[in-house]
Scaffold this motif. Structure first.
Motif, PDB file in Angstrom:
ATOM      1  N   GLN A   1      28.763 119.601  67.432  1.00 57.70           N
ATOM      2  CA  GLN A   1      27.501 120.082  66.867  1.00 57.70           C
ATOM      3  C   GLN A   1      27.141 119.248  65.642  1.00 57.70           C
ATOM      4  O   GLN A   1      28.003 118.950  64.820  1.00 57.70           O
ATOM      5  N   VAL A   2      25.874 118.885  65.523  1.00 50.89           N
ATOM      6  CA  VAL A   2      25.366 118.142  64.366  1.00 50.89           C
ATOM      7  C   VAL A   2      24.277 118.979  63.715  1.00 50.89           C
ATOM      8  O   VAL A   2      23.262 119.296  64.345  1.00 50.89           O
ATOM      9  N   LEU A   3      24.485 119.364  62.466  1.00 50.37           N
ATOM     10  CA  LEU A   3      23.522 120.183  61.730  1.00 50.37           C
ATOM     11  C   LEU A   3      23.069 119.401  60.504  1.00 50.37           C
ATOM     12  O   LEU A   3      23.896 119.024  59.673  1.00 50.37           O
ATOM     13  N   VAL A   4      21.772 119.153  60.396  1.00 48.07           N
ATOM     14  CA  VAL A   4      21.199 118.445  59.247  1.00 48.07           C
ATOM     15  C   VAL A   4      20.394 119.457  58.443  1.00 48.07           C
ATOM     16  O   VAL A   4      19.254 119.784  58.805  1.00 48.07           O
ATOM     17  N   PRO A   5      20.939 120.012  57.345  1.00 47.55           N
ATOM     18  CA  PRO A   5      20.190 120.988  56.554  1.00 47.55           C
ATOM     19  C   PRO A   5      19.108 120.299  55.722  1.00 47.55           C
ATOM     20  O   PRO A   5      19.376 119.343  54.997  1.00 47.55           O
ATOM     21  N   MET A   6      17.893 120.786  55.827  1.00 52.72           N
ATOM     22  CA  MET A   6      16.787 120.138  55.146  1.00 52.72           C
ATOM     23  C   MET A   6      16.963 120.137  53.627  1.00 52.72           C
ATOM     24  O   MET A   6      16.752 119.111  52.965  1.00 52.72           O
ATOM     25  N   LEU A   7      17.356 121.289  53.052  1.00 54.43           N
ATOM     26  CA  LEU A   7      17.460 121.359  51.593  1.00 54.43           C
ATOM     27  C   LEU A   7      18.503 120.396  51.062  1.00 54.43           C
ATOM     28  O   LEU A   7      18.225 119.584  50.176  1.00 54.43           O
ATOM     29  N   GLU A   8      19.719 120.484  51.579  1.00 57.26           N
ATOM     30  CA  GLU A   8      20.788 119.636  51.045  1.00 57.26           C
ATOM     31  C   GLU A   8      20.518 118.151  51.304  1.00 57.26           C
ATOM     32  O   GLU A   8      20.860 117.291  50.486  1.00 57.26           O
ATOM     33  N   THR A   9      19.888 117.847  52.437  1.00 56.26           N
ATOM     34  CA  THR A   9      19.547 116.453  52.725  1.00 56.26           C
ATOM     35  C   THR A   9      18.564 115.920  51.705  1.00 56.26           C
ATOM     36  O   THR A   9      18.707 114.795  51.202  1.00 56.26           O
TER      37      THR A   9
ATOM     38  N   PHE B   1      20.521 119.943  65.506  1.00 56.60           N
ATOM     39  CA  PHE B   1      19.327 120.616  64.988  1.00 56.60           C
ATOM     40  C   PHE B   1      19.283 120.463  63.467  1.00 56.60           C
ATOM     41  O   PHE B   1      20.262 120.056  62.841  1.00 56.60           O
ATOM     42  N   ALA B   2      18.112 120.778  62.894  1.00 55.91           N
ATOM     43  CA  ALA B   2      17.914 120.582  61.457  1.00 55.91           C
ATOM     44  C   ALA B   2      17.243 121.815  60.864  1.00 55.91           C
ATOM     45  O   ALA B   2      16.030 121.837  60.651  1.00 55.91           O
TER      46      ALA B   2
ATOM     47  N   TYR C   1      18.710 125.220  55.887  1.00 54.64           N
ATOM     48  CA  TYR C   1      19.865 125.307  54.994  1.00 54.64           C
ATOM     49  C   TYR C   1      21.167 125.158  55.788  1.00 54.64           C
ATOM     50  O   TYR C   1      21.175 125.228  57.009  1.00 54.64           O
ATOM     51  N   ARG C   2      22.266 124.975  55.074  1.00 57.63           N
ATOM     52  CA  ARG C   2      23.565 124.779  55.697  1.00 57.63           C
ATOM     53  C   ARG C   2      23.937 125.966  56.590  1.00 57.63           C
ATOM     54  O   ARG C   2      23.558 127.106  56.328  1.00 57.63           O
ATOM     55  N   GLY C   3      24.735 125.665  57.607  1.00 56.36           N
ATOM     56  CA  GLY C   3      25.134 126.705  58.543  1.00 56.36           C
ATOM     57  C   GLY C   3      26.241 127.600  58.045  1.00 56.36           C
ATOM     58  O   GLY C   3      26.549 128.619  58.688  1.00 56.36           O
ATOM     59  N   ASP C   4      26.863 127.267  56.914  1.00 57.28           N
ATOM     60  CA  ASP C   4      27.959 128.074  56.390  1.00 57.28           C
ATOM     61  C   ASP C   4      27.584 128.780  55.096  1.00 57.28           C
ATOM     62  O   ASP C   4      28.444 129.235  54.351  1.00 57.28           O
ATOM     63  N   GLY C   5      26.281 128.904  54.819  1.00 56.13           N
ATOM     64  CA  GLY C   5      25.831 129.553  53.597  1.00 56.13           C
ATOM     65  C   GLY C   5      24.992 130.786  53.874  1.00 56.13           C
ATOM     66  O   GLY C   5      24.644 131.075  55.027  1.00 56.13           O
ATOM     67  N   PRO C   6      24.646 131.530  52.825  1.00 56.25           N
ATOM     68  CA  PRO C   6      23.905 132.786  53.005  1.00 56.25           C
ATOM     69  C   PRO C   6      22.459 132.601  53.458  1.00 56.25           C
ATOM     70  O   PRO C   6      21.827 133.568  53.878  1.00 56.25           O
ATOM     71  N   TYR C   7      21.924 131.372  53.369  1.00 54.27           N
ATOM     72  CA  TYR C   7      20.530 131.133  53.764  1.00 54.27           C
ATOM     73  C   TYR C   7      20.410 130.555  55.171  1.00 54.27           C
ATOM     74  O   TYR C   7      19.350 130.077  55.561  1.00 54.27           O
ATOM     75  N   LYS C   8      21.474 130.583  55.946  1.00 55.51           N
ATOM     76  CA  LYS C   8      21.498 129.826  57.201  1.00 55.51           C
ATOM     77  C   LYS C   8      20.401 130.220  58.186  1.00 55.51           C
ATOM     78  O   LYS C   8      20.010 129.421  59.029  1.00 55.51           O
TER      79      LYS C   8
END
Length: 430
Positions: free
Chosen positions: A204-212, A132-133, A136-143
């Motif tokens: 699991q594959v996580l593509v964070p929109m912001l960091e990408t 999923f995308a 924001y990252r899955g390990d941050g406060p904005y997840k």
């Protein structure tokens, strides 16, 4: 002539034999899953009774089959399941057991509430790639914060570097975040499949929109920031007021030289070979310092002759160049016609449609078009029967096609690129 192509039966791409469960909507996810489908994967698009909301975005011949949906949902089979119902969730889980990949468009908390978090999916299929995308990252406060294309354009610096003449930040007139992150999601899924091929391990594959998009934007714009200068970000050549298509006598032409040899050819082609000896322009470092002046000199020379003249001159000089095409010119472009980029297809309910071809070429396993964009729930019977459901069970599971009860949307003018960017601008997270 636009090439005419009909749906094919047999998959030929490099992902042939793999099954993808597609729970995505709007742009980012459907772009990613269409890429996987184009490359041979069996993509099962699981939709709620109301369907992907993009089915209603834009003009179309029939309700629920808008152009925005049609252009990014080929090579998929549509199944309707109301995942709020326990029996429909169980049907999804039985599909998961047969799948290689599952992709969704939800925030982590929403996926958990619905019962499709990674842990529950992995429990039914340990080898699955769960992708999923979110914003924001899955390990941050904005997840779990919602994020849309326009929001990420702003937060990643894209809107700021695209300022208008008055200095106001503005969005790119395309859903650049959703589309680029869709491509990254598709490629990341393929990498995870390669890892599984080697190790047998799903993940699991996580593509964070912001960091990408930050990485995308900062490949060149880190600039002095790479040396620790936090105020030194920005590739200077990109911000030259003269960095734009050059006006000719009858249009515009694009041109870019990047090394000493190419600049020698360009300056010779415009009749200014003496500048090769000018200390301001003879080496890359000096050219960068004086890029505004150099671009201005090019502009002053190019505006005196026609686009055809410069196309011939720059072709003979073997430097990268091309004319500026308006959107409405693209479908009549000679090169795109010759290569068959636009393909006319005959859809069983929507009639003649024009679609873009698959751009990536594989010599041994080329992608192909097997399924045209499906009507809502078109393949419910077919797909659920494949996992052992009887006709009676399928009738109980399958919700009525909500879109088919609506009156067809009247034809309307095609929206502008700007309106598309506003109307469809991103990936919902709930």
């Amino acid at each position: 002539m636009i090439m005419v192509q009909r749906a094919m039966e047999k998959a030929t791409g490099p992902l042939t034999g793999l099954r993808v469960i597609d729970l995505t909507i709007n742009v980012l996810g459907p772009v990613a899953t269409q890429i996987l489908g184009d490359m041979g994967a069996d993509v099962i698009k699981v939709e709620p009774p109301t369907g992907d909301q993009n089915r209603q975005n834009g003009p179309g011949r029939n309700a629920g089959m808008s152009v925005f949906y049609l252009i990014m949902n080929r090579n998929k089979r549509s199944v309707v399941l109301d995942l709020k119902k326990e029996e429909c969730m169980e049907a999804l889980m039985k599909l998961v057991e047969t799948a290689d990949v599952i992709v969704h468009s939800m925030r982590p908390s929403a996926a958990a509430r619905l019962g499709i978090c990674y842990e529950k999916i992995r429990a039914r299929n340990p080898r699955i790639i769960y992708a999923f995308a979110p914003g924001y990252r899955g390990d941050g406060p904005y997840k779990d914060m919602p994020a849309f294309d326009d929001v990420i354009q702003g937060e990643s610096g894209l809107a700021a570097i695209n300022r208008d003449l008055d200095g106001r930040p503005r969005y790119f007139p395309t859903v650049i975040v959703d589309k680029f992150c869709g491509y990254v999601l598709a490629s990341s899924i393929s990498m995870a499949l390669l890892h599984r091929e080697r190790t047998g391990e799903g993940q699991q594959v996580l593509v964070p929109m912001l960091e990408t998009m930050l990485q995308f934007n900062l490949f060149e714009h880190m600039w002095e920031g790479a040396l620790g200068e936090s105020s030194g970000l920005g590739y200077t050549r990109m911000f030259s007021p003269h960095r734009r298509p050059y006006a000719t006598l009858d249009g515009y032409i694009c041109l870019l030289a990047v090394n000493d040899e190419q600049w020698r050819r360009v300056l010779t082609a415009i009749g200014r070979p003496e500048l090769l000896e000018d200390s301001r322009f003879c080496r890359m470092t000096e050219r960068m310092r004086n890029i505004n002046e150099l671009y201005s000199i090019l502009g002053d020379a190019i505006c005196k002759r026609t686009s055809a003249y410069w196309e011939k001159a720059f072709a003979e000089a073997d430097v990268p160049h091309g004319q500026v095409r308006e959107l409405n010119e693209l479908m009549n472009d000679d090169y795109l016609r010759e290569t068959g980029f636009f393909q006319k297809v005959e859809h069983p309910t929507e009639g003649s449609l024009v679609m873009t071809s698959i751009p990536v070429q594989f010599s041994a396993s080329p992608g192909n078009v097997r399924y045209l964009p499906p009507n809502l729930g078109e393949h419910s019977q077919e797909v659920l029967a494949e996992i052992g459901y009887s006709t009676e069970q399928i009738d109980r599971l399958s919700a009525p096609r909500a879109a088919s009860t609506q009156k067809p949307a009247p034809p309307s003018p095609s929206p502008s690129v700007d309106s598309l960017a506003i109307e469809s601008a991103a990936q919902p997270r709930s």
